[in-house]
Enzyme design. Structure first.
Site, PDB file in Angstrom:
ATOM      1  N   GLY A  10     -14.853 -13.828 -38.778  1.00  0.00           N
ATOM      2  CA  GLY A  10     -16.198 -14.234 -39.187  1.00  0.00           C
ATOM      3  C   GLY A  10     -16.416 -13.916 -40.661  1.00  0.00           C
ATOM      4  N   ARG A  71     -10.877 -18.182 -36.982  1.00  0.00           N
ATOM      5  CA  ARG A  71     -10.433 -17.123 -36.067  1.00  0.00           C
ATOM      6  C   ARG A  71      -9.051 -17.445 -35.500  1.00  0.00           C
ATOM      7  NH1 ARG A  71     -14.306 -13.462 -35.530  1.00  0.00           N
ATOM      8  NH2 ARG A  71     -16.496 -14.076 -35.641  1.00  0.00           N
ATOM      9  N   ASP A 102     -10.658  -6.125 -37.750  1.00  0.00           N
ATOM     10  CA  ASP A 102      -9.530  -5.619 -36.963  1.00  0.00           C
ATOM     11  C   ASP A 102      -8.584  -6.728 -36.482  1.00  0.00           C
ATOM     12  OD1 ASP A 102     -11.545  -6.561 -35.336  1.00  0.00           O
ATOM     13  OD2 ASP A 102     -11.449  -4.912 -33.892  1.00  0.00           O
ATOM     14  N   THR A 124     -16.217  -6.708 -42.640  1.00  0.00           N
ATOM     15  CA  THR A 124     -16.898  -7.183 -41.433  1.00  0.00           C
ATOM     16  C   THR A 124     -18.327  -6.672 -41.449  1.00  0.00           C
ATOM     17  OG1 THR A 124     -17.172  -6.957 -39.031  1.00  0.00           O
ATOM     18  CG2 THR A 124     -15.861  -5.277 -40.071  1.00  0.00           C
ATOM     19  N   ASP A 126     -19.808  -5.990 -38.920  1.00  0.00           N
ATOM     20  CA  ASP A 126     -19.933  -5.071 -37.778  1.00  0.00           C
ATOM     21  C   ASP A 126     -19.673  -3.605 -38.144  1.00  0.00           C
ATOM     22  OD1 ASP A 126     -20.266  -7.422 -36.358  1.00  0.00           O
ATOM     23  OD2 ASP A 126     -18.219  -7.448 -35.571  1.00  0.00           O
ATOM     24  N   ASP A 128     -17.033  -1.908 -37.873  1.00  0.00           N
ATOM     25  CA  ASP A 128     -16.371  -1.234 -36.748  1.00  0.00           C
ATOM     26  C   ASP A 128     -14.891  -0.942 -36.998  1.00  0.00           C
ATOM     27  OD1 ASP A 128     -15.569  -3.854 -36.715  1.00  0.00           O
ATOM     28  OD2 ASP A 128     -15.869  -4.169 -34.572  1.00  0.00           O
ATOM     29  N   ARG A 170     -21.073  -7.085 -32.166  1.00  0.00           N
ATOM     30  CA  ARG A 170     -20.008  -6.993 -31.175  1.00  0.00           C
ATOM     31  C   ARG A 170     -20.088  -5.696 -30.364  1.00  0.00           C
ATOM     32  NH1 ARG A 170     -15.171 -10.355 -33.376  1.00  0.00           N
ATOM     33  NH2 ARG A 170     -15.957 -12.085 -32.172  1.00  0.00           N
TER      34      ARG A 170
HETATM   35  O1  F6P Z   1     -17.488  -9.996 -36.033  1.00  0.00           O
HETATM   36  C1  F6P Z   1     -18.551 -10.506 -36.760  1.00  0.00           C
HETATM   37  C2  F6P Z   1     -19.507 -11.254 -35.868  1.00  0.00           C
HETATM   38  O2  F6P Z   1     -20.572 -11.692 -36.664  1.00  0.00           O
HETATM   39  C3  F6P Z   1     -20.005 -10.484 -34.654  1.00  0.00           C
HETATM   40  O3  F6P Z   1     -21.057  -9.605 -34.969  1.00  0.00           O
HETATM   41  C4  F6P Z   1     -20.405 -11.603 -33.745  1.00  0.00           C
HETATM   42  O4  F6P Z   1     -20.346 -11.227 -32.393  1.00  0.00           O
HETATM   43  C5  F6P Z   1     -19.373 -12.652 -34.033  1.00  0.00           C
HETATM   44  O5  F6P Z   1     -18.866 -12.390 -35.319  1.00  0.00           O
HETATM   45  C6  F6P Z   1     -19.887 -14.058 -33.993  1.00  0.00           C
HETATM   46  O6  F6P Z   1     -18.814 -14.897 -34.159  1.00  0.00           O
HETATM   47  P1  F6P Z   1     -18.915 -16.432 -34.504  1.00  0.00           P
HETATM   48  O7  F6P Z   1     -19.262 -16.533 -35.956  1.00  0.00           O
HETATM   49  O8  F6P Z   1     -17.556 -16.958 -34.197  1.00  0.00           O
HETATM   50  O9  F6P Z   1     -19.999 -17.013 -33.652  1.00  0.00           O
END
Ligand code: F6P
Length: 341
Positions: A10, A71, A102, A124, A126, A128, A170
């Site tokens: 992301g 991804r 990660d 990120t 997140d 994390d 997440r």
């Molecule tokens: O990992 C970053 C993040 O924004 C998370 O917080 C969220 O769950 C996910 O990506 C959303 O992913 P996408 O952009 O594929 O909908």
């Protein structure tokens, strides 16, 4: 020297600032920099673009990523790792900077073990990733979320409503916790501490009994009920095995309205907090990480990742960085308990 840079997973605020810093430093050594488009997909497809500082110099405050992201997980594609390795060589690249969380850095570590000269940069929203105090993108997301919750608080007060605000992040509650604390939310629910609905409903009722008619509850998308067997999601899973989380806010909001009859609204902030311009903190961190990544290449320190330790830029091995996910510290969980009201 010819080096590549890619962004995987992301996007988040600060990606362009890293690219800018990498190009700046690499050009000072007379190196050429190639942007690999769409993360690992770009190495599966040999999709690269030459970058010059003139093209990136004004991007420090621009959100998203000019390199694009995806991804894509090479291990899920037939001969994926082999194709990436071959294309890397065919393209004449001599080192690669992987900017990711990660998942992306996990792939980077696998490729490093196969002989690819890689260095990592942690990003990120997140926050994390272990082995760094902060990832860039986190502070920007927290600030966006904080402003949104501030806004929701005023409309909640005007209408004596309960607001449930769902925030991405997440499996880790970093964004929800920081944004919730910073905006003075009444209650923050995070994945690290499963909750029960009775407790939330009692909390809201108790506030009404005290004359507090508006309540703002922040919930992290990965938070779950104590008795739940799975997290709320739409059922789809990405190439790294992550479910698309979301829906816990709606569940809580509906239950509060049903059990209390209080006027309740749910607001899902979603990707709004991931997009947009990076904060000063994230611009600074991205810049320092980008410069440090080029230095790692210069020193031949492959298999390493830039990291923030206190106020200093440090380095850690990719192996250590991807070994485990970083969840909320006990101190922050304790802070959440202390500021809940
Ligand atoms: O990992 C970053 C993040 O924004 C998370 O917080 C969220 O769950 C996910 O990506 C959303 O992913 P996408 O952009 O594929 O909908």
């Amino acid at each position: 020297m010819k080096i590549g840079i890619l962004n995987g997973g992301g996007d988040c605020a600060g990606l362009n600032a890293v690219t800018r810093a990498v190009v700046k430093r690499a050009e000072s050594y007379g190196w050429e920099v190639f942007g690999i488009r769409y993360g690992w997909e770009g190495l599966l497809q040999s999709d690269i673009v030459k970058l010059s500082f003139a093209e990136v110099e004004k991007l420090i405050g621009v959100g998203g990523t000019i390199l694009k992201s995806s991804r894509t997980n090479p291990s899920k594609h037939p001969n994926g790792f082999q194709i990436v390795m071959e294309n890397f060589r065919k393209l004449g690249l001599e080192a690669l900077i992987c900017v990711g969380g990660d998942d992306t850095l996990g792939v980077a570590f696998q490729l490093f073990k196969r002989g690819l000269p890689i260095v990592g940069v942690p990003k990120t929203m997140d926050n994390d990733l272990s082995s760094t105090d902060y990832t860039f993108g986190f502070d920007s997301a927290v600030n966006e979320a904080m402003h949104a919750i501030d806004n929701l608080r005023t409309t909640a007060e005007s209408h004596d409503r309960v607001f449930v605000v769902e925030i991405m992040g997440r499996e880790a509650g970093w964004v929800a916790a920081y944004a919730g604390i910073a905006s003075g939310a009444n209650l923050v629910l995070v994945p690290e501490e499963p909750f029960d609905l009775d407790g939330v409903i009692a909390f809201v009722k108790n506030r009404r009994d005290r004359g507090e008619k508006a309540t703002v509850i922040v919930v992290s998308e990965g938070a779950s009920l104590k008795k739940a067997s799975a997290k709320a999601s739409n059922g789809s899973v990405d190439e790294f095995g992550h479910p698309r989380l979301g829906g816990i806010g709606q569940l809580i909001g509906e239950e509060i309205e049903k059990m209390t009859k209080f006027d309740t609204r749910v607001s899902v902030l979603g990707h709004i907090i991931r997009g947009g311009s990076p904060t000063a903190f994230d611009r600074m961190l991205s810049t320092q990480f980008g410069l440090a990544a080029v230095e790692l290449i210069k020193e031949g320190k492959f298999g390493m990742m830039t990291s923030l330790r206190g106020f200093k830029i440090a380095t850690v091995s990719l192996e250590e960085a991807v070994a485990k996910q970083r969840l909320l510290d006990p101190e922050i969980l304790e802070t959440l308990r202390m500021v809940s009201y």
